[in-house]
Scaffold this active site. Structure first.
Site, PDB file in Angstrom:
ATOM      1  CE1 TYR A   1      -3.891   2.216   0.476  1.00 48.60           C
ATOM      2  CE2 TYR A   1      -2.639   3.216   1.876  1.00 48.60           C
ATOM      3  CZ  TYR A   1      -3.818   3.189   0.935  1.00 48.60           C
ATOM      4  OH  TYR A   1      -4.596   4.301   0.978  1.00 48.60           O
TER       5      TYR A   1
ATOM      6  CG  HIS B   1      -3.400   5.018  -2.742  1.00 52.33           C
ATOM      7  ND1 HIS B   1      -3.000   3.401  -3.087  1.00 52.33           N
ATOM      8  CD2 HIS B   1      -4.959   4.351  -2.421  1.00 52.33           C
ATOM      9  CE1 HIS B   1      -3.806   2.338  -3.220  1.00 52.33           C
ATOM     10  NE2 HIS B   1      -4.865   2.964  -2.663  1.00 52.33           N
TER      11      HIS B   1
END
Length: 451
Positions: free
Chosen positions: A205, A261
């Protein structure tokens, strides 16, 4: 005409009526009583009796590890209740308190049919708004009321929203790996399952550059033990290479997506997106954080790559200016974050006027009830774009029955009245939620990177 002629005509009319009535009675036809019955209000026009809310509570569970919160609205009609998703997995306990301590008292005795009025009243009842905790609690209430309305009408919710405009819902799912070649292998396996849309991500992530690298801040004893690390330079160089490898391996037919993101500086994101143009991405998601919205004007002048945005928005009003200015192409709404079906439909309808399409955020930390809410909207709105796919474990299915299903890259709903998902509260209680949440990502020197 004299009185004798008038009297004769009246007599003939009476005889005619009497003869007709007699013949109808003789041959089993309608009698005057039957005629009166036929003039009564038909069943569809009689309506239904008012139903009141008798209780609102939170159900907390974590069968797949992520904290899930479901709102249950109970009513004065025996056996009738509704479910809605209020999942804010990072602050789940706070949402539970908002539901049980505030929404229950707020809703008691209200008419379940007045969804718009109840949404508006709950939205301003705390005076301050635009916060994720209260928005998620409100979303759970809103979805549960739509669930009840569908059950009362005997229809799936999508029919109340206008009916189907597509037979099922095209979805994308996630391919990942430590190298571009591993990502390509993952993407190919997803295509073999029937998916035509694949989101490609390399590394964890935190992004590429965190693999096998010890950041300076950890060596200095700075930050939290479980904080993630991202090497921004390595990430910016790696993404175009990843697209190149995957496109060459998987061909031109598959649609490729990628999520930044909001992890890099705006100008770096703009430059990287320009490099991706030859690979024709379906969209690039979240290039800028909510604090950097004005950069979209420059991005639009720089590249033709489609953009998705809005996952971190709390308030429906945050979508107005970007839509009017056509800064992005896809509405990346987290439906429970924005307040439920009612506001999500308003944003979707606004998007239709500006050729902005939907792409609801559907991660694993949304309950099956929430995924069903996404799907019902997806089926009904013309300007649908794409939906994030989901898979449910056996434990999840033991807690939630009637989950949306996936088949060859398409999502379908359970075709029953309401949202179609139910919950087994005894099974749910076997999987208690927790309070730990770690979403910190840092640069090499330890500076927090904003999502």
């Amino acid at each position: 005409m004299n009185l004798t002629e008038q009297s004769r005509r009246d007599t003939l009319k009476m005889l005619g009526f009497g003869s007709s009535a007699g013949l109808l009675g003789l041959f089993g036809g309608a009698t005057p009583a039957d005629a009166r019955d036929q003039r009564e209000t038909p069943s569809y026009a009689k309506g239904t009796a008012p139903v009141k809310i008798t209780g609102v509570k939170a159900i907390a569970t974590a069968p797949q590890g992520s904290n899930l919160i479901v709102v249950k609205v109970e009513t004065s009609e025996p056996g009738l209740y509704g479910l809605g998703c209020a999942t804010f997995t990072q602050r789940a306990v706070a949402v539970v308190a908002a539901i049980n301590s505030y929404l229950n008292d707020f809703c008691m005795g209200k008419d379940v049919d007045n969804i718009e009025d109840m949404w508006q009243a709950a939205y301003v009842s705390s005076y301050w708004r635009n916060g994720p905790v209260l928005n998620n609690a409100l979303s759970g209430l809103d979805q549960a009321l739509w669930d009840i309305k569908g059950k009362r009408a005997g229809m799936p919710v999508y029919k109340l929203l206008g009916g189907k405009v597509r037979f099922a819902i095209p979805c994308y799912t996630h391919a990942s790996g430590r190298t571009p070649e591993e990502v390509a292998d993952s993407a190919q396996s997803i295509m073999d399952r029937g998916f035509k849309y694949v989101r490609i991500q390399q590394g964890g992530y935190g992004g590429v550059g965190s693999l096998n690298q010890q950041p300076d801040y950890k060596a200095a004893g700075f930050g939290g033990e479980s904080d993630s690390f991202m090497n921004e330079r390595a990430y910016l160089k790696a993404v175009p290479k990843m697209f190149d490898v995957v496109r060459k391996r998987c061909g031109e037919e598959v649609e490729l997506l990628h999520d930044i993101h909001e992890r890099v500086q705006p100008m770096d994101a703009i430059n990287m997106i320009r490099q991706l143009e030859p690979y024709q991405p379906f969209f690039i998601e979240d290039p800028f954080s909510p604090e950097n919205m004005k950069w979209f004007a420059q991005l639009r002048q720089t590249t033709s790559v489609p953009i998705a945005m809005g996952e971190l928005f709390n308030n429906i009003n945050e979508f107005k200016e970007p839509m009017v200015n056509q800064w992005f192409d896809y509405i990346r709404i987290h439906v429970s974050q924005i307040g439920g079906i009612t506001p999500a439909m308003k944003v979707a309808r606004l998007g239709e006027w500006f050729n902005v399409r939907t792409a609801w955020h559907g991660p694993g930390d949304v309950s099956p009830v929430g995924h069903a809410a996404h799907a019902h909207i997806d089926l009904a709105v013309w300007n649908f774009g794409i939906q994030e796919a989901v898979s449910f474990s056996d434990k999840m299915k033991e807690v939630f029955s009637g989950c949306p299903t996936m088949n060859k890259g398409y999502m379908s709903v359970n075709e029953v009245p309401g949202l179609g998902v139910d919950i087994n509260e005894k099974e749910a209680a076997k999987y208690p939620i927790g309070t730990k949440s770690n979403w910190q990502v840092r640069k090499v020197d330890g500076t927090i990177i904003r999502p």
